[in-house]
Scaffold this active site. Structure first.
Site, short mmCIF file in Angstrom:
data_model
loop_
_atom_site.label_atom_id
_atom_site.label_comp_id
_atom_site.label_asym_id
_atom_site.label_seq_id
_atom_site.Cartn_x
_atom_site.Cartn_y
_atom_site.Cartn_z
N GLU A 128 -9.31 3.46 2.02
CA GLU A 128 -8.79 3.46 0.65
C GLU A 128 -7.69 2.44 0.42
O GLU A 128 -7.48 1.98 -0.70
CB GLU A 128 -8.27 4.87 0.30
CG GLU A 128 -6.84 5.20 0.74
CD GLU A 128 -6.60 5.15 2.24
OE1 GLU A 128 -7.58 5.24 3.00
OE2 GLU A 128 -5.45 4.99 2.66
N ASP A 143 -2.68 10.35 3.15
CA ASP A 143 -4.07 9.92 3.31
C ASP A 143 -4.84 10.96 4.13
O ASP A 143 -4.74 11.01 5.35
CB ASP A 143 -4.11 8.55 4.02
CG ASP A 143 -5.54 8.03 4.22
OD1 ASP A 143 -6.47 8.61 3.61
OD2 ASP A 143 -5.69 7.03 4.95
N LYS A 200 0.87 -1.19 0.00
CA LYS A 200 0.00 0.00 0.00
C LYS A 200 0.90 1.23 0.00
O LYS A 200 1.64 1.45 0.95
CB LYS A 200 -0.89 -0.01 1.24
CG LYS A 200 -1.63 1.33 1.50
CD LYS A 200 -2.54 1.30 2.73
CE LYS A 200 -3.13 2.68 3.03
NZ LYS A 200 -4.01 2.71 4.20
N ASP A 248 1.63 6.61 5.30
CA ASP A 248 0.66 5.62 4.81
C ASP A 248 1.18 4.85 3.59
O ASP A 248 0.45 4.07 2.97
CB ASP A 248 -0.67 6.32 4.50
CG ASP A 248 -1.88 5.42 4.76
OD1 ASP A 248 -1.72 4.42 5.48
OD2 ASP A 248 -2.96 5.72 4.24
N LYS A 264 -10.40 12.98 7.43
CA LYS A 264 -9.91 12.68 8.78
C LYS A 264 -9.91 13.94 9.64
O LYS A 264 -9.79 15.04 9.10
CB LYS A 264 -8.45 12.16 8.70
CG LYS A 264 -8.30 10.76 8.16
CD LYS A 264 -6.82 10.37 8.16
CE LYS A 264 -6.61 8.97 7.61
NZ LYS A 264 -7.18 7.92 8.45
N ASP A 297 -12.14 6.83 3.42
CA ASP A 297 -10.92 6.69 4.22
C ASP A 297 -10.46 5.23 4.28
O ASP A 297 -9.35 4.94 4.71
CB ASP A 297 -11.16 7.26 5.62
CG ASP A 297 -9.87 7.54 6.37
OD1 ASP A 297 -8.81 7.49 5.72
OD2 ASP A 297 -9.94 7.81 7.58
N ARG A 324 -7.39 -0.69 1.31
CA ARG A 324 -7.88 -2.00 0.84
C ARG A 324 -8.28 -1.93 -0.62
O ARG A 324 -8.24 -2.95 -1.32
CB ARG A 324 -9.02 -2.47 1.75
CG ARG A 324 -10.21 -1.55 1.77
CD ARG A 324 -11.13 -1.82 2.97
NE ARG A 324 -10.60 -1.23 4.22
CZ ARG A 324 -11.22 -1.28 5.39
NH1 ARG A 324 -12.38 -1.88 5.50
NH2 ARG A 324 -10.68 -0.73 6.46
N1 BES Z 1 -4.26 4.88 6.75
C1 BES Z 1 -5.38 4.60 7.55
C2 BES Z 1 -5.08 3.68 8.73
C3 BES Z 1 -4.11 4.20 9.76
C4 BES Z 1 -4.58 4.77 10.92
C5 BES Z 1 -2.77 4.06 9.59
C6 BES Z 1 -3.71 5.21 11.88
C7 BES Z 1 -1.88 4.50 10.56
C8 BES Z 1 -2.36 5.07 11.70
C9 BES Z 1 -6.49 3.93 6.74
O1 BES Z 1 -6.54 4.29 5.41
C10 BES Z 1 -7.78 4.33 7.37
O2 BES Z 1 -8.03 5.49 7.41
N2 BES Z 1 -8.53 3.35 7.86
C11 BES Z 1 -9.76 3.63 8.50
C12 BES Z 1 -10.74 2.57 8.07
C13 BES Z 1 -12.16 2.88 8.45
C14 BES Z 1 -12.66 4.08 7.69
C15 BES Z 1 -13.00 1.66 8.15
C16 BES Z 1 -9.55 3.61 10.01
O3 BES Z 1 -8.75 2.79 10.49
O4 BES Z 1 -10.14 4.41 10.69
ZN ZN Z 2 -4.70 4.89 4.56
ZN ZN Z 3 -7.64 6.03 5.03
#
Ligand code: BES
Ligand code: ZN
Ligand code: ZN
Length: 502
Positions: free
Chosen positions: A353, A274, A269, A292, A281, A351, A355
């Protein structure tokens, strides 16, 4: 840092700083003086008063400095603890070697020598490799953009061995150097801010690395992504003015393996920033989302290590890199996109993204011939809720390949914990209008929900997903490692790949 392995008595070696390791032999009932892990009599004479006095107890990472030690050619003698004598492994030594480097750096001692410890629980080969890894990983800091940055890096490290240097020992040492330098290569990429390390820049740096180490490399942009019908990847990048990068690396072993031999596919990834997109966010900690792309950096760095270690197995690497930005062109909650595999995905949350880009990356790697897949990604905040900042989450559809991975872990000492991703969790990603949802409204089991989504795109191919979101960035320095990007997983993925060599 130049690194040298020498068969030489430590007492007779002239150096600004000589490091000797010691173990704590005390038990609950029987206090005891720490044991020096060297058979050098002059070192024992110099250190023993401080061991018997109780000044130094040899707990893991504890240091004790003796200036101008009598009877030694070294200007300083540094004792470093490895912890309990009956629990010694090379993993403690890796940390202790890092402590030595981080002791030397602020004191501008740029040359040092470590004595290879002698102990029945510490086999020389794994120890010599652990020392190289720990020392090189410790010799890294994150202050690249500071005008007052002081270059404290170590110029020369010598490891002194009481026994002769066999070819096998020298190989172990070289392997440690390769792995740790690759880990630092990834850390440099991960540390870069999003405005500098754009997807295009990640492609350039990867291509330069590939040229240096003789890997085949292709860097594609939007045209190819659309041609391949990577609708999931394309949806994430469409809100950003920065062009995406689809990076493919290939390693071909010197002797061609049999045609039916495994082909390992590494998928990363590579979100260079992000924001969350339209599902934006919160501002707090959003700066961290420059990292990210750590999954991508880990896979590129693993290829860098593999190119030098030359295992007899074909390896390919697919990196999907773009920004996730909100904009008039951005994808939106409720959109339905079609992945390269043909599956339709209803977007619940922009968010989620990572996956999406991985879905196309994993599918593409299989079309390129991968028979075994591994991906690494800073995928979910939920993995930190589940496992804290110690273990990375491991998800897999295959017990055998998972076993290979945990075999690799015994060599590298990195921390992974297997998490469930059985079909019991499949309902979480059911959509009313498309094949699957990219996320659920539920806050339960978020890391597994993400893994279930990825699993939809790997079929029966043995696959491992590493969620490194909570262990990629160290908020605080450790005595053996700076704060910032950890470079986790590279050494273990490399070792896992080597288990498939014929
Ligand atoms: N890049 C983030 C995950 C992340 C969070 C990485 C904190 C490092 C530190 C990912 O893209 C994301 O935002 N995931 C969301 C998924 C949710 C919307 C289902 C999350 O973890 O909140
Ligand atoms: Zn991300
Ligand atoms: Zn994200």
């Amino acid at each position: 840092m130049t690194t040298t392995l020498l068969h030489q008595s430590p007492a007779g070696f002239a150096t600004p700083l000589l490091v000797v390791f010691a173990a704590d032999t005390a038990t609950k009932d029987a206090p005891a003086t720490p044991t020096l892990l060297t058979t050098s009599a002059p070192i024992e004479t110099a250190a023993t008063p401080w061991l018997t006095s109780g000044d130094f107890k040899a707990t893991l990472g504890e240091t004790f400095l003796l200036p101008a030690p009598a009877g030694l050619k070294a200007q300083r003698l540094l004792l470093i603890g490895l912890g309990k004598a009956d629990k010694l492994t090379p993993h403690e030594l890796r940390k202790a070697a890092g402590v030595a480097i981080r002791f030397a750096r602020p004191r501008t001692l740029r040359t040092l020598a470590l004595t290879l410890p002698e102990h029945p629980l510490l086999p020389p080969g794994p120890c010599i490799r652990a020392i190289a890894e720990g020392a090189i990983v410790a010799d890294f800091d994150i202050d690249f953009y500071r005008a007052d940055r002081k270059d404290l890096s170590i110029e020369s490290l010598t490891v002194l061995s009481a026994s002769p240097i066999t070819e096998a020992l020298q190989t172990s040492f070289n392997e440690g150097v390769i792995l740790a330098e690759s880990q630092n290569f990834a850390r440099t990429l991960i540390n870069e801010p999003g405005n500098i390390l754009t997807p295009t820049e990640l492609g350039k740096r990867t291509a330069a690395m590939a040229a240096e180490f003789n890997l085949a490399c292709e860097v594609h942009s939007m045209e190819k992504i659309l041609e391949l019908k990577m609708g999931a990847f394309a949806s994430v990048t469409q809100g950003s003015p920065q062009p995406p990068a689809l990076i493919v690396l290939r390693y071909e072993p010197p002797t061609p393996p049999p045609t039916n031999a495994p082909i390992i596919g590494l998928v990363g990834k590579g979100i260079t920033f992000d924001t969350g997109g339209i599902s934006i966010k919160p501002a707090a900690d959003m700066d961290k989302m420059k990292y990210d792309m750590a999954g991508a950096a880990s896979m590129i760095a693993t290829m860098r290590a593999i190119a030098q270690l030359k295992p007899n197995v074909r390896v390919l690497c697919v990196v999907c890199s773009c920004e996730n930005m909100p904009d008039g062109h951005a994808f939106k909650p409720g959109d339905v996109v079609t992945a390269m595999s043909g599956k339709t995905i209803e977007i619940m949350n922009t968010d989620a993204e990572g996956r999406l880009v991985l879905a196309d990356g994993l599918h593409y790697a299989q079309t390129l011939g991968a028979t075994h897949l591994i991906n690494a990604a800073t995928l979910t905040g939920a993995i930190g809720t589940a496992l804290g900042q110690i273990n990375a989450g491991l998800f897999s559809n295959n017990d055998e390949t998972t076993q290979h991975f945990f075999d690799a872990v015994t060599i590298t000492g990195e921390k992974f914990w297997r998490m469930p991703c059985t079909d019991d969790y499949r309902d979480q990603i059911k959509s009313q209008i498309a094949d699957i949802l990219n996320s659920t409204g539920s806050r339960y089991g978020g890391a597994t929900t993400a893994a279930m989504f990825l699993k939809e795109f790997v079929g029966d191919t043995p696959w491992i997903h590493l969620d490194i979101a909570a262990v990629t960035w160290l908020d605080d320095a450790k005595p053996w490692q700076s704060k910032g990007p950890s470079g986790v997983a590279i050494r273990t993925i490399t070792e896992w790949v080597r288990t498939y060599a014929s």
